[in-house]
Design a protein around this motif. Structure first.
Motif, PDB file in Angstrom:
ATOM      1  N   SER A  62       0.831  -1.209   0.000  1.00 59.08           N
ATOM      2  CA  SER A  62       0.000   0.000   0.000  1.00 59.08           C
ATOM      3  C   SER A  62       0.860   1.253   0.000  1.00 59.08           C
ATOM      4  CB  SER A  62      -0.924   0.003   1.217  1.00 59.08           C
ATOM      5  OG  SER A  62      -1.867  -1.044   1.140  1.00 59.08           O
ATOM      6  N   PHE A  63       1.925   1.235   0.798  1.00 64.21           N
ATOM      7  CA  PHE A  63       2.796   2.419   0.816  1.00 64.21           C
ATOM      8  C   PHE A  63       3.438   2.643  -0.543  1.00 64.21           C
ATOM      9  CE2 PHE A  63       7.055   4.262   1.199  1.00 64.21           C
ATOM     10  CZ  PHE A  63       6.678   5.551   1.560  1.00 64.21           C
ATOM     11  N   GLU A  64       3.907   1.588  -1.182  1.00 66.26           N
ATOM     12  CA  GLU A  64       4.525   1.747  -2.493  1.00 66.26           C
ATOM     13  C   GLU A  64       3.552   2.383  -3.482  1.00 66.26           C
ATOM     14  OE1 GLU A  64       7.777  -1.918  -2.469  1.00 66.26           O
ATOM     15  OE2 GLU A  64       5.813  -2.218  -3.421  1.00 66.26           O
ATOM     16  N   LYS A  65       2.312   1.943  -3.474  1.00 67.83           N
ATOM     17  CA  LYS A  65       1.309   2.520  -4.378  1.00 67.83           C
ATOM     18  C   LYS A  65       1.028   3.972  -4.041  1.00 67.83           C
ATOM     19  CE  LYS A  65      -1.110  -1.829  -5.399  1.00 67.83           C
ATOM     20  NZ  LYS A  65      -2.370  -2.608  -5.214  1.00 67.83           N
ATOM     21  N   GLU A  66       0.907   4.271  -2.761  1.00 68.74           N
ATOM     22  CA  GLU A  66       0.581   5.629  -2.332  1.00 68.74           C
ATOM     23  C   GLU A  66       1.747   6.585  -2.572  1.00 68.74           C
ATOM     24  OE1 GLU A  66      -2.401   3.771   1.041  1.00 68.74           O
ATOM     25  OE2 GLU A  66      -0.557   4.796   1.670  1.00 68.74           O
ATOM     26  N   PHE A  67       2.961   6.115  -2.332  1.00 66.48           N
ATOM     27  CA  PHE A  67       4.123   6.978  -2.555  1.00 66.48           C
ATOM     28  C   PHE A  67       4.309   7.236  -4.049  1.00 66.48           C
ATOM     29  CE2 PHE A  67       8.863   7.761  -2.509  1.00 66.48           C
ATOM     30  CZ  PHE A  67       8.775   8.998  -1.880  1.00 66.48           C
ATOM     31  N   ALA A  68       4.126   6.205  -4.877  1.00 67.20           N
ATOM     32  CA  ALA A  68       4.216   6.399  -6.326  1.00 67.20           C
ATOM     33  C   ALA A  68       3.172   7.403  -6.800  1.00 67.20           C
ATOM     34  CB  ALA A  68       4.045   5.061  -7.049  1.00 67.20           C
ATOM     35  N   ALA A  69       1.949   7.296  -6.275  1.00 65.71           N
ATOM     36  CA  ALA A  69       0.889   8.229  -6.665  1.00 65.71           C
ATOM     37  C   ALA A  69       1.229   9.648  -6.221  1.00 65.71           C
ATOM     38  CB  ALA A  69      -0.443   7.788  -6.052  1.00 65.71           C
ATOM     39  N   PHE A  70       1.747   9.794  -5.009  1.00 66.85           N
ATOM     40  CA  PHE A  70       2.150  11.113  -4.520  1.00 66.85           C
ATOM     41  C   PHE A  70       3.211  11.723  -5.433  1.00 66.85           C
ATOM     42  CE2 PHE A  70       5.251  13.648  -2.150  1.00 66.85           C
ATOM     43  CZ  PHE A  70       4.438  14.616  -1.555  1.00 66.85           C
ATOM     44  N   MET A  71       4.143  10.883  -5.889  1.00 70.55           N
ATOM     45  CA  MET A  71       5.241  11.354  -6.723  1.00 70.55           C
ATOM     46  C   MET A  71       4.804  11.620  -8.164  1.00 70.55           C
ATOM     47  SD  MET A  71       7.905  11.518  -4.798  1.00 70.55           S
ATOM     48  CE  MET A  71       9.038  11.771  -6.148  1.00 70.55           C
ATOM     49  N   GLY A  72       3.664  11.051  -8.567  1.00 72.91           N
ATOM     50  CA  GLY A  72       3.295  11.111  -9.970  1.00 72.91           C
ATOM     51  C   GLY A  72       4.130  10.158 -10.796  1.00 72.91           C
ATOM     52  N   ALA A  73       4.543   9.051 -10.166  1.00 66.35           N
ATOM     53  CA  ALA A  73       5.390   8.049 -10.822  1.00 66.35           C
ATOM     54  C   ALA A  73       4.598   6.763 -11.003  1.00 66.35           C
ATOM     55  CB  ALA A  73       6.647   7.789  -9.992  1.00 66.35           C
ATOM     56  N   ALA A  74       5.095   5.902 -11.864  1.00 68.01           N
ATOM     57  CA  ALA A  74       4.418   4.636 -12.115  1.00 68.01           C
ATOM     58  C   ALA A  74       4.728   3.600 -11.040  1.00 68.01           C
ATOM     59  CB  ALA A  74       4.829   4.100 -13.492  1.00 68.01           C
ATOM     60  N   PHE A  75       5.966   3.637 -10.500  1.00 68.18           N
ATOM     61  CA  PHE A  75       6.390   2.576  -9.594  1.00 68.18           C
ATOM     62  C   PHE A  75       7.200   3.133  -8.421  1.00 68.18           C
ATOM     63  CE2 PHE A  75       6.476   0.989 -13.979  1.00 68.18           C
ATOM     64  CZ  PHE A  75       5.503  -0.015 -13.911  1.00 68.18           C
ATOM     65  N   ALA A  76       7.028   2.523  -7.262  1.00 64.20           N
ATOM     66  CA  ALA A  76       7.899   2.752  -6.113  1.00 64.20           C
ATOM     67  C   ALA A  76       8.237   1.387  -5.533  1.00 64.20           C
ATOM     68  CB  ALA A  76       7.222   3.623  -5.069  1.00 64.20           C
ATOM     69  N   ILE A  77       9.502   1.190  -5.196  1.00 67.24           N
ATOM     70  CA  ILE A  77       9.974  -0.086  -4.670  1.00 67.24           C
ATOM     71  C   ILE A  77      10.624   0.187  -3.319  1.00 67.24           C
ATOM     72  CG2 ILE A  77      11.494  -2.060  -5.038  1.00 67.24           C
ATOM     73  CD1 ILE A  77      10.645   0.083  -8.019  1.00 67.24           C
ATOM     74  N   GLY A  78      10.014  -0.292  -2.244  1.00 71.07           N
ATOM     75  CA  GLY A  78      10.545  -0.062  -0.919  1.00 71.07           C
ATOM     76  C   GLY A  78      11.785  -0.897  -0.657  1.00 71.07           C
ATOM     77  N   VAL A  79      12.806  -0.275  -0.046  1.00 71.54           N
ATOM     78  CA  VAL A  79      14.049  -0.967   0.300  1.00 71.54           C
ATOM     79  C   VAL A  79      14.446  -0.593   1.725  1.00 71.54           C
ATOM     80  CG1 VAL A  79      14.858  -1.155  -2.090  1.00 71.54           C
ATOM     81  CG2 VAL A  79      15.461   0.868  -0.739  1.00 71.54           C
TER      82      VAL A  79
END
Length: 286
Positions: free
Chosen positions: A41-58
């Motif tokens: 959920s965080f990856e999806k929400e952070f990507a949406a906040f950024m206006g990006a397609a993908f976020a990958i948590g590390v």
């Protein structure tokens, strides 16, 4: 007179204590602590906040740079240009993939990569295997990405933005971290978007690069226990993801508060002849 702290992670926690405590309780009750629903959920929400397609948590911001470099095929024998004025993590990540850092001087006004010096430096080392650039949006101020990306295109270089201090900063209306091939973020507790422990994320718009980054962060697994490529172990845990989901909801308003406070300092100190933080035209400093 009390000391004014540069950062206060405890105050950031107390500001949202009830929501954070509840988010942590939900994770603890779930019994799933690594790569579960909070992280997804965080990856999806952070990507949406950024206006990006993908976020990958590390696991850390350093790992975010390392994973991004590896996803772009950067490794031993390659040269990666970055700035001489940055946290050691930027250079450490380049070293961790076996590449050699090439240090470029900064613009003395914004403290970010000087595009003219970058081009001059690249010309002086022509013939070496320079494969990537890591501009740093230092102190929350965007680097001159228009000029940097133009140079990267002409020299055929991958661009990994070090966004450890620039969560929510913008360049010409676009979020830092979405301009290059990857944006690498840290969620260390003192950051604008800080966890209550270590954490990081890679952000990108290329599905193939995103998939490779996901593989690298967990042993190169497509199928559990079978490594398709050489990977590592660097995962954003569920507790930190849950905390970050709460704090992400307040990032814009807290950045605006930070900007307002900075404007008060700038106004009060403006007549002392000191070098004060500035904001390049087209940039939004956080």
């Amino acid at each position: 007179m009390g000391m004014i702290l540069q950062a206060d992670p405890k105050a950031a926690y107390l500001a949202h204590q009830e929501e954070i405590d509840e988010a942590v309780r939900v994770v603890l009750d779930s019994g799933w602590y690594i790569l579960g629903s909070a992280g997804v959920s965080f990856e999806k929400e952070f990507a949406a906040f950024m206006g990006a397609a993908f976020a990958i948590g590390v696991g850390t911001g350093t790992d975010a740079i390392q994973v991004a470099l590896r996803a772009c095929g950067i490794g031993p024998g390659d040269v990666v240009a970055t700035v001489s004025h940055t946290a050691i993590a930027t250079v450490a990540a380049i070293d961790m993939v076996g590449a050699t850092p090439l240090l470029v001087d900064i613009d003395p006004v914004t403290f970010t990569m000087d595009a003219t010096r970058l081009e001059d430096t690249l010309k002086t080392v022509a013939g070496r295997d320079i494969k990537a650039l890591v501009p740093v949006h230092l102190y929350g101020h965007p680097a001159d990405m228009e000029a940097i990306l133009d140079i990267a295109r002409r020299f055929s270089l991958h661009v990994i933005e070090d966004c450890a201090q620039s969560h929510g900063a913008q360049f010409r209306g676009q979020m830092t971290g979405t301009l290059g091939h990857f944006g690498a973020f840290s969620f260390y507790p003192t950051k604008n978007l800080g966890a209550l422990g270590d954490g990081g994320a890679c952000v990108c718009n290329d599905s193939a690069l995103a998939e490779k980054a996901r593989l690298i962060r967990q042993y190169g697994w497509k199928q559990r226990y079978i490594s398709d490529i050489r990977g590592t172990n660097t995962r954003l845990d569920e507790l930190q993801a849950a905390i970050l989901r709460v704090k992400l909801r307040y990032l814009n308003s807290e950045n605006e508060r930070r900007r307002w406070i900075a404007s008060q300092y700038s106004a009060a100190l403006g007549n002392l002849g000191w070098t004060l933080p500035c904001e390049r035209k087209g940039a939004k400093h956080v």
